[in-house]
Design a protein around this motif. Structure first.
Motif, PDB file in Angstrom:
ATOM      1  N   UNK A 171       0.831  -1.213   0.000  1.00 12.66           N
ATOM      2  CA  UNK A 171       0.000   0.000   0.000  1.00 12.66           C
ATOM      3  C   UNK A 171       0.861   1.257   0.000  1.00 12.66           C
ATOM      4  N   UNK A 172       2.012   1.197   0.678  1.00  9.93           N
ATOM      5  CA  UNK A 172       2.918   2.346   0.686  1.00  9.93           C
ATOM      6  C   UNK A 172       3.474   2.632  -0.708  1.00  9.93           C
ATOM      7  N   UNK A 173       3.636   1.594  -1.517  1.00 11.99           N
ATOM      8  CA  UNK A 173       4.069   1.810  -2.904  1.00 11.99           C
ATOM      9  C   UNK A 173       2.988   2.570  -3.661  1.00 11.99           C
ATOM     10  N   UNK A 174       1.741   2.185  -3.466  1.00 11.01           N
ATOM     11  CA  UNK A 174       0.645   2.904  -4.109  1.00 11.01           C
ATOM     12  C   UNK A 174       0.566   4.349  -3.664  1.00 11.01           C
ATOM     13  N   UNK A 175       0.782   4.586  -2.372  1.00 11.18           N
ATOM     14  CA  UNK A 175       0.803   5.959  -1.852  1.00 11.18           C
ATOM     15  C   UNK A 175       1.935   6.750  -2.504  1.00 11.18           C
ATOM     16  N   UNK A 176       3.097   6.140  -2.595  1.00 12.92           N
ATOM     17  CA  UNK A 176       4.252   6.792  -3.233  1.00 12.92           C
ATOM     18  C   UNK A 176       3.976   7.132  -4.689  1.00 12.92           C
TER      19      UNK A 176
END
Length: 302
Positions: A171-176
């Motif tokens: 999910x942090x990749x998507x946020x990034x």
């Protein structure tokens, strides 16, 4: 070219030990003023003590650097806002945010209580969201910012017993991906770091000779690049044992089959061609998928 951080202000969460501590010490050694955040709890997220963060601050100050300790939980938006304000009050700006705080509650998915899933999402994902939201207006105003999300190979590629952790880390990749697009006009560069290191969260899982090369310090060069003035944007950097890689989410060229009654069977028969990675691309944004699909559909109509 020397990576240098004089005049820069950094906030590093989860910096009381392990990777966060190594990041904070390295940034300070190269001139940054560092706010060292750590709740001081267990690896499962229980309890809290300011001693871990203060010990890192004391080490930085003893070496001639500038640092402040903060014991906020990243799950508390008000406490995070106050943490950012602490840095602004002391040093007037925030240039770098390293979202490193995390917990582990590993179990196979069949045995994982829902509260363990929520707790891990709350710290890793929502903790990063709270921190990004708190620094964002300051970075926009000063037209400069470097944000590093800590992702993981467990999110990028999966790992048994870590459905909660892997989901949060991906999910942090998507946020990034989206923040890097939205921040570009203000020179806010947002990247991910997937570290492999022997820390409190990984001890006991690997044999001693392997642990010896997987030091947190061996990951630090990647962090310094992602936090630097000449940092890339929208990168997933991987680092461990002094080895550095980049991970990419790619899109294959695919195959236009239309949407007739026989298309499901045609797709099943052509799946190897659809998933063939030769000629794959790293899309500049989510629009690339639709553009590829419509382009092939329109070409098929000619």
């Amino acid at each position: 070219m020397t990576l240098e951080f004089s005049g820069r202000v950094a906030i590093v969460t989860g910096a009381g030990g392990g990777l966060g501590r190594a990041h904070a010490l390295a940034l300070a050694a190269r001139g940054a003023k560092v706010l060292v955040n750590d709740l001081g709890g267990t690896t499962a997220g229980d309890g809290g003590s300011p001693t871990a963060a203060q010990a890192v601050v004391d080490q930085i100050v003893a070496a001639g650097g500038q640092a402040l300790a903060n014991g906020a939980s990243v799950t508390d938006p008000a406490a995070v806002a106050a943490m950012v304000q602490q840095a602004i009050d002391a040093w007037g700006r925030v240039d770098i945010l390293v979202n490193n705080a995390g917990i582990l509650r590993d179990k196979s998915f069949a045995k994982m209580p829902l509260e363990d899933f929520r707790a891990v999402i709350d710290v890793h994902l929502m903790g990063a969201v709270h921190c990004c939201q708190a620094v964002w207006p300051h970075m926009v105003a000063q037209k400069y910012g470097r944000i590093v999300m800590t992702t993981s190979s467990s999110g990028l590629f999966g790992n048994f017993g870590q459905a909660n952790y892997g989901a949060a880390k991906m999910a942090l990749v998507g946020l990034m991906q989206t923040l890097s697009i939205e921040g570009a006009k203000s020179d806010i560069r947002v990247n991910c770091l997937a570290p492999t290191a022997a820390t409190r969260m990984t001890e006991g899982l690997l044999p001693p000779p392997v642990l010896a090369v997987l030091t947190p310090e061996a990951v630090v060069p990647a962090l310094l690049v992602l936090a630097s003035q000449d940092a890339p944007n929208r990168t997933i950097a991987c680092a461990g044992a002094g080895t550095f890689e980049a991970a990419h989410i790619t899109l294959t060229t695919g195959l236009h089959l239309g949407s007739g009654p026989d298309t499901p069977e045609q797709l099943a028969a052509a799946w190897a061609q659809v998933s063939d990675r030769s000629g794959s691309q790293v899309p500049a944004s989510g629009a690339a998928q639709g553009q590829n699909e419509v382009t092939q559909a329109m070409a098929a109509r000619r």
